[in-house]
Design a protein around this motif. Structure first.
Motif, PDB file in Angstrom:
ATOM      1  N   LEU A 148       0.808  -1.211   0.000  1.00  0.00           N
ATOM      2  CA  LEU A 148       0.000   0.000   0.000  1.00  0.00           C
ATOM      3  C   LEU A 148       0.847   1.269   0.000  1.00  0.00           C
ATOM      4  O   LEU A 148       0.525   2.234  -0.692  1.00  0.00           O
ATOM      5  CB  LEU A 148      -0.932  -0.019   1.214  1.00  0.00           C
ATOM      6  N   ASN A 149       1.949   1.270   0.743  1.00  0.00           N
ATOM      7  CA  ASN A 149       2.774   2.474   0.860  1.00  0.00           C
ATOM      8  C   ASN A 149       3.467   2.863  -0.448  1.00  0.00           C
ATOM      9  O   ASN A 149       3.756   4.031  -0.673  1.00  0.00           O
ATOM     10  CB  ASN A 149       3.794   2.338   1.985  1.00  0.00           C
ATOM     11  N   THR A 150       3.712   1.901  -1.335  1.00  0.00           N
ATOM     12  CA  THR A 150       4.390   2.208  -2.603  1.00  0.00           C
ATOM     13  C   THR A 150       3.453   2.120  -3.800  1.00  0.00           C
ATOM     14  O   THR A 150       3.803   2.576  -4.893  1.00  0.00           O
ATOM     15  CB  THR A 150       5.561   1.236  -2.855  1.00  0.00           C
ATOM     16  N   GLY A 151       2.290   1.519  -3.617  1.00  0.00           N
ATOM     17  CA  GLY A 151       1.365   1.346  -4.730  1.00  0.00           C
ATOM     18  C   GLY A 151       1.719   0.175  -5.630  1.00  0.00           C
ATOM     19  O   GLY A 151       1.129  -0.010  -6.687  1.00  0.00           O
ATOM     20  N   LYS A 152       2.662  -0.631  -5.203  1.00  0.00           N
ATOM     21  CA  LYS A 152       3.089  -1.783  -6.009  1.00  0.00           C
ATOM     22  C   LYS A 152       2.303  -3.027  -5.602  1.00  0.00           C
ATOM     23  O   LYS A 152       2.002  -3.224  -4.431  1.00  0.00           O
ATOM     24  CB  LYS A 152       4.586  -2.064  -5.819  1.00  0.00           C
ATOM     25  N   VAL A 153       1.980  -3.839  -6.602  1.00  0.00           N
ATOM     26  CA  VAL A 153       1.280  -5.088  -6.356  1.00  0.00           C
ATOM     27  C   VAL A 153       2.041  -6.195  -7.074  1.00  0.00           C
ATOM     28  O   VAL A 153       2.159  -6.182  -8.302  1.00  0.00           O
ATOM     29  CB  VAL A 153      -0.175  -5.035  -6.867  1.00  0.00           C
ATOM     30  N   ASP A 154       2.590  -7.123  -6.306  1.00  0.00           N
ATOM     31  CA  ASP A 154       3.312  -8.263  -6.870  1.00  0.00           C
ATOM     32  C   ASP A 154       2.321  -9.396  -7.094  1.00  0.00           C
ATOM     33  O   ASP A 154       1.572  -9.759  -6.186  1.00  0.00           O
ATOM     34  CB  ASP A 154       4.421  -8.730  -5.918  1.00  0.00           C
ATOM     35  N   VAL A 155       2.319  -9.932  -8.313  1.00  0.00           N
ATOM     36  CA  VAL A 155       1.370 -10.982  -8.663  1.00  0.00           C
ATOM     37  C   VAL A 155       2.127 -12.168  -9.258  1.00  0.00           C
ATOM     38  O   VAL A 155       2.948 -11.993 -10.164  1.00  0.00           O
ATOM     39  CB  VAL A 155       0.332 -10.489  -9.694  1.00  0.00           C
ATOM     40  N   THR A 156       1.853 -13.352  -8.742  1.00  0.00           N
ATOM     41  CA  THR A 156       2.381 -14.592  -9.314  1.00  0.00           C
ATOM     42  C   THR A 156       1.198 -15.320  -9.930  1.00  0.00           C
ATOM     43  O   THR A 156       0.165 -15.488  -9.279  1.00  0.00           O
ATOM     44  CB  THR A 156       3.040 -15.459  -8.229  1.00  0.00           C
ATOM     45  N   TYR A 157       1.363 -15.725 -11.200  1.00  0.00           N
ATOM     46  CA  TYR A 157       0.244 -16.338 -11.917  1.00  0.00           C
ATOM     47  C   TYR A 157       0.735 -17.326 -12.961  1.00  0.00           C
ATOM     48  O   TYR A 157       1.893 -17.308 -13.359  1.00  0.00           O
ATOM     49  CB  TYR A 157      -0.613 -15.251 -12.579  1.00  0.00           C
ATOM     50  N   ASP A 158      -0.190 -18.155 -13.410  1.00  0.00           N
ATOM     51  CA  ASP A 158       0.075 -19.128 -14.464  1.00  0.00           C
ATOM     52  C   ASP A 158      -0.320 -18.476 -15.782  1.00  0.00           C
ATOM     53  O   ASP A 158      -1.502 -18.203 -16.007  1.00  0.00           O
ATOM     54  CB  ASP A 158      -0.752 -20.389 -14.211  1.00  0.00           C
ATOM     55  N   ASP A 159       0.655 -18.214 -16.651  1.00  0.00           N
ATOM     56  CA  ASP A 159       0.354 -17.504 -17.897  1.00  0.00           C
ATOM     57  C   ASP A 159      -0.437 -18.342 -18.896  1.00  0.00           C
ATOM     58  O   ASP A 159      -0.883 -17.841 -19.923  1.00  0.00           O
ATOM     59  CB  ASP A 159       1.610 -16.914 -18.527  1.00  0.00           C
ATOM     60  N   ALA A 160      -0.657 -19.617 -18.586  1.00  0.00           N
ATOM     61  CA  ALA A 160      -1.520 -20.438 -19.428  1.00  0.00           C
ATOM     62  C   ALA A 160      -3.000 -20.177 -19.102  1.00  0.00           C
ATOM     63  O   ALA A 160      -3.876 -20.511 -19.892  1.00  0.00           O
ATOM     64  CB  ALA A 160      -1.205 -21.914 -19.238  1.00  0.00           C
ATOM     65  N   GLN A 161      -3.257 -19.555 -17.939  1.00  0.00           N
ATOM     66  CA  GLN A 161      -4.636 -19.330 -17.505  1.00  0.00           C
ATOM     67  C   GLN A 161      -5.050 -17.866 -17.509  1.00  0.00           C
ATOM     68  O   GLN A 161      -6.235 -17.553 -17.553  1.00  0.00           O
ATOM     69  CB  GLN A 161      -4.841 -19.900 -16.108  1.00  0.00           C
ATOM     70  N   THR A 162      -4.103 -16.953 -17.405  1.00  0.00           N
ATOM     71  CA  THR A 162      -4.427 -15.524 -17.393  1.00  0.00           C
ATOM     72  C   THR A 162      -3.251 -14.753 -17.982  1.00  0.00           C
ATOM     73  O   THR A 162      -2.204 -15.322 -18.267  1.00  0.00           O
ATOM     74  CB  THR A 162      -4.782 -15.041 -15.971  1.00  0.00           C
ATOM     75  N   ASN A 163      -3.433 -13.446 -18.180  1.00  0.00           N
ATOM     76  CA  ASN A 163      -2.360 -12.631 -18.757  1.00  0.00           C
ATOM     77  C   ASN A 163      -2.342 -11.244 -18.124  1.00  0.00           C
ATOM     78  O   ASN A 163      -3.218 -10.910 -17.323  1.00  0.00           O
ATOM     79  CB  ASN A 163      -2.519 -12.549 -20.281  1.00  0.00           C
ATOM     80  N   ILE A 164      -1.358 -10.463 -18.512  1.00  0.00           N
ATOM     81  CA  ILE A 164      -1.190  -9.120 -17.943  1.00  0.00           C
ATOM     82  C   ILE A 164      -2.437  -8.269 -18.160  1.00  0.00           C
ATOM     83  O   ILE A 164      -2.867  -7.539 -17.272  1.00  0.00           O
ATOM     84  CB  ILE A 164       0.052  -8.423 -18.556  1.00  0.00           C
ATOM     85  N   GLN A 165      -3.005  -8.355 -19.348  1.00  0.00           N
ATOM     86  CA  GLN A 165      -4.193  -7.552 -19.654  1.00  0.00           C
ATOM     87  C   GLN A 165      -5.337  -7.883 -18.696  1.00  0.00           C
ATOM     88  O   GLN A 165      -6.023  -6.991 -18.211  1.00  0.00           O
ATOM     89  CB  GLN A 165      -4.624  -7.767 -21.108  1.00  0.00           C
TER      90      GLN A 165
END
Length: 68
Positions: A36-53
């Motif tokens: 919250l203090n920096t506005g950054k959100v780290d996300v780990t995901y499977d690129d076969a199921q979702t994407n950046i968009q």
């Protein structure tokens, strides 16, 4: 895959929960860490199921801007 989103407009714990919940609801997302203090959100995901968009759209649907 892992990425860091720069999210503008988060100011409180409610904002943090809204963004985290929206991202965790996407298929393939396994870890979401909101800084919250920096506005950054780290996300780990499977690129076969979702994407950046899809990640960006989920955050924007909660009313926050994702800076590219």
């Amino acid at each position: 895959m892992q990425t860091t989103l720069d999210v503008k407009g988060m100011t409180c714990g409610h904002c943090e929960k809204a963004v985290k919940g929206a991202l965790e609801a996407l298929p393939g997302v396994t870890v979401v860490e909101v800084h919250l203090n920096t506005g950054k959100v780290d996300v780990t995901y499977d690129d076969a199921q979702t994407n950046i968009q899809a990640l960006r759209e989920a955050v924007e649907e909660q009313g926050y801007d994702v800076v590219v």
